[in-house]
Motif scaffolding. Sequence first.
Motif, PDB file in Angstrom:
ATOM      1  N   HIS A 111       0.826  -1.216   0.000  1.00 43.55           N
ATOM      2  CA  HIS A 111       0.000   0.000   0.000  1.00 43.55           C
ATOM      3  C   HIS A 111       0.857   1.261   0.000  1.00 43.55           C
ATOM      4  O   HIS A 111       1.194   1.802   1.048  1.00 43.55           O
ATOM      5  N   LYS A 156      -8.278  -2.000  -6.629  1.00 45.75           N
ATOM      6  CA  LYS A 156      -8.498  -1.153  -5.470  1.00 45.75           C
ATOM      7  C   LYS A 156      -9.882  -0.543  -5.564  1.00 45.75           C
ATOM      8  O   LYS A 156     -10.270   0.009  -6.588  1.00 45.75           O
ATOM      9  N   PHE A 190     -12.424   2.074  -3.561  1.00 50.24           N
ATOM     10  CA  PHE A 190     -12.604   3.106  -2.539  1.00 50.24           C
ATOM     11  C   PHE A 190     -14.073   3.153  -2.140  1.00 50.24           C
ATOM     12  O   PHE A 190     -14.919   3.539  -2.939  1.00 50.24           O
ATOM     13  N   HIS A 239     -10.551   0.274   0.553  1.00 50.81           N
ATOM     14  CA  HIS A 239     -10.575   1.386   1.519  1.00 50.81           C
ATOM     15  C   HIS A 239     -11.982   1.383   2.088  1.00 50.81           C
ATOM     16  O   HIS A 239     -12.926   1.812   1.432  1.00 50.81           O
ATOM     17  N   HIS A 244      -5.462  -0.399   5.435  1.00 50.57           N
ATOM     18  CA  HIS A 244      -5.399   0.502   6.604  1.00 50.57           C
ATOM     19  C   HIS A 244      -6.514   0.281   7.641  1.00 50.57           C
ATOM     20  O   HIS A 244      -7.287   1.176   7.924  1.00 50.57           O
ATOM     21  N   ASN A 275      -6.699   9.426   6.325  1.00 51.80           N
ATOM     22  CA  ASN A 275      -7.915   8.624   6.231  1.00 51.80           C
ATOM     23  C   ASN A 275      -7.556   7.154   6.178  1.00 51.80           C
ATOM     24  O   ASN A 275      -6.690   6.791   5.372  1.00 51.80           O
TER      25      ASN A 275
END
Length: 430
Positions: free
Chosen positions: A18, A104, A106, A139, A195, A242
């Motif tokens: 990441h 990925k 979001f 995310h 994360h 974030n």
Amino acid sequence: ERVSLAGLHVLPGAIDVHVHFREPGMPQKEDWGTGSDAAAVGGVTTVFDMPNTVPPTDTVAHFELKKAAAEAKSIVDFGLYGLLGEHNLDHLEPLAEAGAIGFKLFLGNTTGDLPCPSDGAVLEGFEILAGLGLRCSIHAENSPILFWRQNRLKAAGRNDVLAHLAARTDVVAVEALNRACTLADWTGARIHIVHESSARSLPFIRFWKERGVDLTVETLPQYLYLSAEMMLAPGGEVLRMNPPIREAAQQEPLWAALADGTIDMIATDHAPHAVEEKYGDNVWNLACGFPGVETLVPLMLNAVANGRLSLERVAAITSAAPARAFGLYGRKGVIRVGADADFAVVDLTKRQRLTAAALHSRGKVSAYEGMEVRGGPVRTYVRGRLVAKDGEVVAERGWGAMVRPQMAAPAPRNLATTMKAILEPGQKPW
Ligand code: NCD
Ligand code: ZN
Ligand code: ZN
């Protein structure tokens, strides 16, 4: 060259799944030269770059643009994510063919303002990815909840750090995690939660893994070492990112989850910005994220020195687990003897004070300014070649090569066959 390793240890090259190396499109923040220098000096031999660049990595043409930039400048190996967006479902298969390391998604707004796909588009996307076998990194924050709360706080004139923290509460993370896992369970898609910041997610992660979802999870050093309380000190707005760094009470459960395997790996979310974008009075105008790739291995070795993690666990969470999750295991993620091996020579006794000034990243901002850590890399080798030595870059630019995943197709789950049943063979549902 003969080198004495007396008193030193050899670790498999760290794989940071990441990073945001910002090229193409944002050279004032970072590029493949400065980003990969930071990785090499930090003992990281492979990075996976996120698709929120300019242009975003949403088509093969944009993928090739990034690949060319990385091939020209990177001194470490790299994987490139493709974007899973509402607008590019037709491009997922071509991106996989071009060599995307994964995709990925979001689910919450962040740097780049990429629109979050609807649940319907995510379901379609996961069906495609389940067929391809590639992992989707997510995310996981709930954008509608976030927007609603942010707008209320902005309307109330709350431009301070606390407002940012209040908007991004744990519920936006827990809700999005469970939504993503529900859709992965339904489709058989492999997913990876990036994360992970919230201890409140941990019981749900255990639940979905037990249920058989092919789920992997990363956390970041900043969630383990830093706290929301630190953000309230003068200059603390620099820690804005974030998802936000949580209150100190969440650190212990995250450390424990990283040790016991609930959390599979550690990454950095290396997210450099120009220094002036990081400071100011109105928190809503500040850039989110900060550099991390160079301090990952030192901070994990420091955890060994502190007795929090074993050295074996550090090798697993920095290298073996990422290699397994993204189809690189054997080529990467193991200690191999050979002319094409990736490894770092580390000194467990080395003491180092972390400062922004010492970073090789262009985003000279440190979340750990002044912190002393014990343990760090002294030499980094990528495919047998020395790329960094004692904090200095020694590689020839462009030595880094793109890695492609080798993923077996997942076991079919297909809890839902409705769309397949109503479509002609070969007809796409969008
Ligand atoms: C990241 C960035 O700047 O690209 N910022 C961040 O705060 N983490 C984007 C992201 O990882 O969401
Ligand atoms: Zn993110
Ligand atoms: Zn990120």
